[in-house]
Design a protein around this motif. Structure first.
Motif, PDB file in Angstrom:
ATOM      1  N   GLY A 190     -22.186  89.358  55.618  1.00 48.69           N
ATOM      2  CA  GLY A 190     -22.214  88.851  54.243  1.00 48.69           C
ATOM      3  C   GLY A 190     -22.993  87.565  54.085  1.00 48.69           C
ATOM      4  N   ASN A 191     -23.731  87.145  55.131  1.00 48.38           N
ATOM      5  CA  ASN A 191     -24.512  85.916  55.053  1.00 48.38           C
ATOM      6  C   ASN A 191     -25.851  86.191  54.367  1.00 48.38           C
ATOM      7  OD1 ASN A 191     -22.575  84.381  56.522  1.00 48.38           O
ATOM      8  ND2 ASN A 191     -23.358  85.225  58.431  1.00 48.38           N
ATOM      9  N   TYR A 192     -26.217  85.292  53.465  1.00 45.58           N
ATOM     10  CA  TYR A 192     -27.469  85.447  52.724  1.00 45.58           C
ATOM     11  C   TYR A 192     -28.660  85.264  53.650  1.00 45.58           C
ATOM     12  CZ  TYR A 192     -31.006  84.805  49.121  1.00 45.58           C
ATOM     13  OH  TYR A 192     -32.124  84.939  48.327  1.00 45.58           O
ATOM     14  N   LEU A 193     -29.671  86.137  53.506  1.00 47.88           N
ATOM     15  CA  LEU A 193     -30.858  86.071  54.352  1.00 47.88           C
ATOM     16  C   LEU A 193     -32.077  85.574  53.578  1.00 47.88           C
ATOM     17  CD1 LEU A 193     -30.394  89.407  56.363  1.00 47.88           C
ATOM     18  CD2 LEU A 193     -29.867  87.069  57.099  1.00 47.88           C
ATOM     19  N   SER A 194     -32.502  86.336  52.576  1.00 49.25           N
ATOM     20  CA  SER A 194     -33.686  85.952  51.819  1.00 49.25           C
ATOM     21  C   SER A 194     -33.801  86.846  50.579  1.00 49.25           C
ATOM     22  CB  SER A 194     -34.951  86.083  52.679  1.00 49.25           C
ATOM     23  OG  SER A 194     -35.073  87.404  53.179  1.00 49.25           O
ATOM     24  N   PHE A 195     -34.867  86.639  49.814  1.00 46.15           N
ATOM     25  CA  PHE A 195     -35.050  87.459  48.613  1.00 46.15           C
ATOM     26  C   PHE A 195     -36.472  87.995  48.554  1.00 46.15           C
ATOM     27  CE2 PHE A 195     -36.675  83.423  47.110  1.00 46.15           C
ATOM     28  CZ  PHE A 195     -37.695  83.777  46.223  1.00 46.15           C
ATOM     29  N   TRP A 196     -36.628  89.074  47.795  1.00 43.17           N
ATOM     30  CA  TRP A 196     -37.929  89.691  47.529  1.00 43.17           C
ATOM     31  C   TRP A 196     -38.144  89.712  46.025  1.00 43.17           C
ATOM     32  CZ3 TRP A 196     -42.067  92.373  49.910  1.00 43.17           C
ATOM     33  CH2 TRP A 196     -42.823  93.168  49.060  1.00 43.17           C
ATOM     34  N   GLN A 197     -39.313  89.264  45.604  1.00 49.71           N
ATOM     35  CA  GLN A 197     -39.676  89.303  44.191  1.00 49.71           C
ATOM     36  C   GLN A 197     -41.178  89.489  44.108  1.00 49.71           C
ATOM     37  OE1 GLN A 197     -37.979  86.081  41.974  1.00 49.71           O
ATOM     38  NE2 GLN A 197     -38.816  86.742  40.020  1.00 49.71           N
ATOM     39  N   ASP A 198     -41.623  90.555  43.444  1.00 50.00           N
ATOM     40  CA  ASP A 198     -43.056  90.833  43.414  1.00 50.00           C
ATOM     41  C   ASP A 198     -43.785  89.885  42.471  1.00 50.00           C
ATOM     42  OD1 ASP A 198     -43.266  91.996  40.680  1.00 50.00           O
ATOM     43  OD2 ASP A 198     -41.982  93.552  41.506  1.00 50.00           O
ATOM     44  N   ASP A 199     -45.107  89.928  42.571  1.00 45.15           N
ATOM     45  CA  ASP A 199     -45.951  89.039  41.776  1.00 45.15           C
ATOM     46  C   ASP A 199     -46.934  89.885  40.976  1.00 45.15           C
ATOM     47  OD1 ASP A 199     -47.362  86.941  40.727  1.00 45.15           O
ATOM     48  OD2 ASP A 199     -48.459  86.475  42.568  1.00 45.15           O
ATOM     49  N   GLY A 200     -46.499  90.320  39.788  1.00 40.47           N
ATOM     50  CA  GLY A 200     -47.364  91.111  38.931  1.00 40.47           C
ATOM     51  C   GLY A 200     -47.452  92.572  39.314  1.00 40.47           C
ATOM     52  N   CYS A 201     -46.568  93.035  40.203  1.00 37.95           N
ATOM     53  CA  CYS A 201     -46.566  94.436  40.618  1.00 37.95           C
ATOM     54  C   CYS A 201     -45.282  95.106  40.126  1.00 37.95           C
ATOM     55  CB  CYS A 201     -46.682  94.537  42.139  1.00 37.95           C
ATOM     56  SG  CYS A 201     -48.184  93.753  42.796  1.00 37.95           S
ATOM     57  N   PHE A 202     -44.924  96.243  40.720  1.00 35.73           N
ATOM     58  CA  PHE A 202     -43.741  96.980  40.293  1.00 35.73           C
ATOM     59  C   PHE A 202     -42.907  97.372  41.515  1.00 35.73           C
ATOM     60  CE2 PHE A 202     -47.022  97.755  37.132  1.00 35.73           C
ATOM     61  CZ  PHE A 202     -46.368  97.476  35.943  1.00 35.73           C
ATOM     62  N   THR A 203     -41.883  96.598  41.808  1.00 37.39           N
ATOM     63  CA  THR A 203     -40.915  97.012  42.819  1.00 37.39           C
ATOM     64  C   THR A 203     -40.025  98.062  42.155  1.00 37.39           C
ATOM     65  OG1 THR A 203     -40.974  94.829  43.841  1.00 37.39           O
ATOM     66  CG2 THR A 203     -39.099  96.258  44.390  1.00 37.39           C
ATOM     67  N   THR A 204     -39.984  99.264  42.724  1.00 37.34           N
ATOM     68  CA  THR A 204     -39.406 100.401  41.998  1.00 37.34           C
ATOM     69  C   THR A 204     -38.438 101.193  42.857  1.00 37.34           C
ATOM     70  OG1 THR A 204     -41.515 100.601  40.802  1.00 37.34           O
ATOM     71  CG2 THR A 204     -39.967 102.434  40.619  1.00 37.34           C
ATOM     72  N   LEU A 205     -37.229 101.410  42.331  1.00 32.90           N
ATOM     73  CA  LEU A 205     -36.292 102.352  42.935  1.00 32.90           C
ATOM     74  C   LEU A 205     -36.662 103.736  42.418  1.00 32.90           C
ATOM     75  CD1 LEU A 205     -33.747 103.024  44.577  1.00 32.90           C
ATOM     76  CD2 LEU A 205     -32.421 102.621  42.508  1.00 32.90           C
ATOM     77  N   VAL A 206     -37.229 104.557  43.282  1.00 29.06           N
ATOM     78  CA  VAL A 206     -37.794 105.841  42.866  1.00 29.06           C
ATOM     79  C   VAL A 206     -36.701 106.901  42.801  1.00 29.06           C
ATOM     80  CG1 VAL A 206     -39.475 107.637  43.387  1.00 29.06           C
ATOM     81  CG2 VAL A 206     -40.012 105.231  43.879  1.00 29.06           C
ATOM     82  N   THR A 207     -36.576 107.535  41.636  1.00 27.17           N
ATOM     83  CA  THR A 207     -35.571 108.582  41.430  1.00 27.17           C
ATOM     84  C   THR A 207     -36.187 109.972  41.325  1.00 27.17           C
ATOM     85  OG1 THR A 207     -35.655 108.153  39.052  1.00 27.17           O
ATOM     86  CG2 THR A 207     -33.950 107.015  40.317  1.00 27.17           C
ATOM     87  N   GLU A 208     -37.458 110.060  40.948  1.00 29.82           N
ATOM     88  CA  GLU A 208     -38.154 111.344  40.850  1.00 29.82           C
ATOM     89  C   GLU A 208     -39.605 111.149  41.255  1.00 29.82           C
ATOM     90  OE1 GLU A 208     -37.767 113.583  37.235  1.00 29.82           O
ATOM     91  OE2 GLU A 208     -35.794 112.701  36.795  1.00 29.82           O
ATOM     92  N   ILE A 209     -40.172 112.200  41.874  1.00 36.65           N
ATOM     93  CA  ILE A 209     -41.569 112.104  42.285  1.00 36.65           C
ATOM     94  C   ILE A 209     -42.184 113.495  42.375  1.00 36.65           C
ATOM     95  CG2 ILE A 209     -40.824 111.981  44.699  1.00 36.65           C
ATOM     96  CD1 ILE A 209     -43.437 110.507  45.299  1.00 36.65           C
ATOM     97  N   SER A 210     -43.412 113.600  41.912  1.00 37.82           N
ATOM     98  CA  SER A 210     -44.208 114.818  42.083  1.00 37.82           C
ATOM     99  C   SER A 210     -45.531 114.406  42.716  1.00 37.82           C
ATOM    100  CB  SER A 210     -44.465 115.518  40.748  1.00 37.82           C
ATOM    101  OG  SER A 210     -43.252 115.944  40.151  1.00 37.82           O
ATOM    102  N   VAL A 211     -45.948 115.129  43.750  1.00 40.24           N
ATOM    103  CA  VAL A 211     -47.187 114.815  44.461  1.00 40.24           C
ATOM    104  C   VAL A 211     -48.103 116.033  44.404  1.00 40.24           C
ATOM    105  CG1 VAL A 211     -48.212 114.065  46.644  1.00 40.24           C
ATOM    106  CG2 VAL A 211     -45.909 113.306  46.030  1.00 40.24           C
TER     107      VAL A 211
END
Length: 222
Positions: A190-211
């Motif tokens: 439960g110890n905090y490590l670090s954070f991620w935050q994009d810079d003008g991009c799209f960090t995305t949790l992908v729920t659907e995809i077609s290739v």
């Protein structure tokens, strides 16, 4: 004890003391040097001392609290803040695809650059991707038409993970999911490590995809 013997004995003691002091100084110097080298090369040495969290199967990952907490089987977890509660969609031609290897963020699996219109044409727009960012350059006037977006993707299950891993430049894709504002990483204690935050991009949790592998056609810009 003879006077000369006393002098010799004192000299021996002084010599021993000097050797002890020199030994201590050398030990302190070596310790400081070792600490400095360890700190400056910690990124390379860290895997030796700290076993990184990895994800072999995204079906083993738990998505809790309306997708706001992602739990690893080891007990490590990530807290997610979203830009919006609505799903967003990206469609177009893939101009770049590469895996992500970020400490403390094993859930981030790849960078995928999706382009439309003029941004899909290398004779009109040149695009460079590095360090999870992109830059584009065009010699054409007026400004190119179309759209461009760099996604940092998180699969919501193993099937989607496999599809994301199969993407190659030149494929056409339709990717839907939730736009993430920030990710905070915690270890199994439960110890905090670090954070991620994009810079003008799209960090995305992908729920659907077609290739559509190697598709020549591309979607119209929205």
């Amino acid at each position: 004890m003879h006077f000369l013997d006393s002098i010799k004995d004192n000299r021996r003691k002084q010599k021993v003391n000097r050797i002890k002091i020199l030994t201590w100084l050398i030990s302190i110097f070596v310790l400081i040097l070792a600490i400095d080298l360890t700190q400056s090369n910690w990124d390379k040495l860290k895997p030796i001392f700290v076993r990184p969290v990895t994800i072999d199967n995204f079906d083993e990952i738990q998505y809790l609290d309306n997708l706001k907490r992602i739990m690893h089987p080891s007990g490590a977890f990530w807290v997610i803040s979203y830009e919006s509660t609505r799903e967003i969609s990206f469609s177009g031609l893939v101009g770049y695809a590469a895996p992500i290897h970020e400490d403390n963020f094993a859930l981030l699996t790849g960078d995928i650059l999706i382009t439309n219109g003029d941004y899909s044409n290398p004779f009109v727009v040149e695009i460079k991707v590095y360090d999870h960012r992109y830059r584009w350059l065009s010699w054409h006037d007026p400004r190119p038409n179309g759209s461009i977006g760099l996604l940092h993707v998180i699969p919501s299950n193993e099937e989607i993970n496999l599809k994301l891993n199969s993407i190659q430049p030149g494929d056409a894709v339709v990717i839907s999911g939730y736009d993430i504002y920030r990710i905070d990483s915690f270890n199994k204690n439960g110890n905090y490590l670090s954070f991620w935050q994009d810079d003008g991009c799209f960090t995305t949790l992908v729920t659907e995809i077609s290739v559509y592998p190697g598709a020549l056609s591309k979607s119209s810009p929205k």
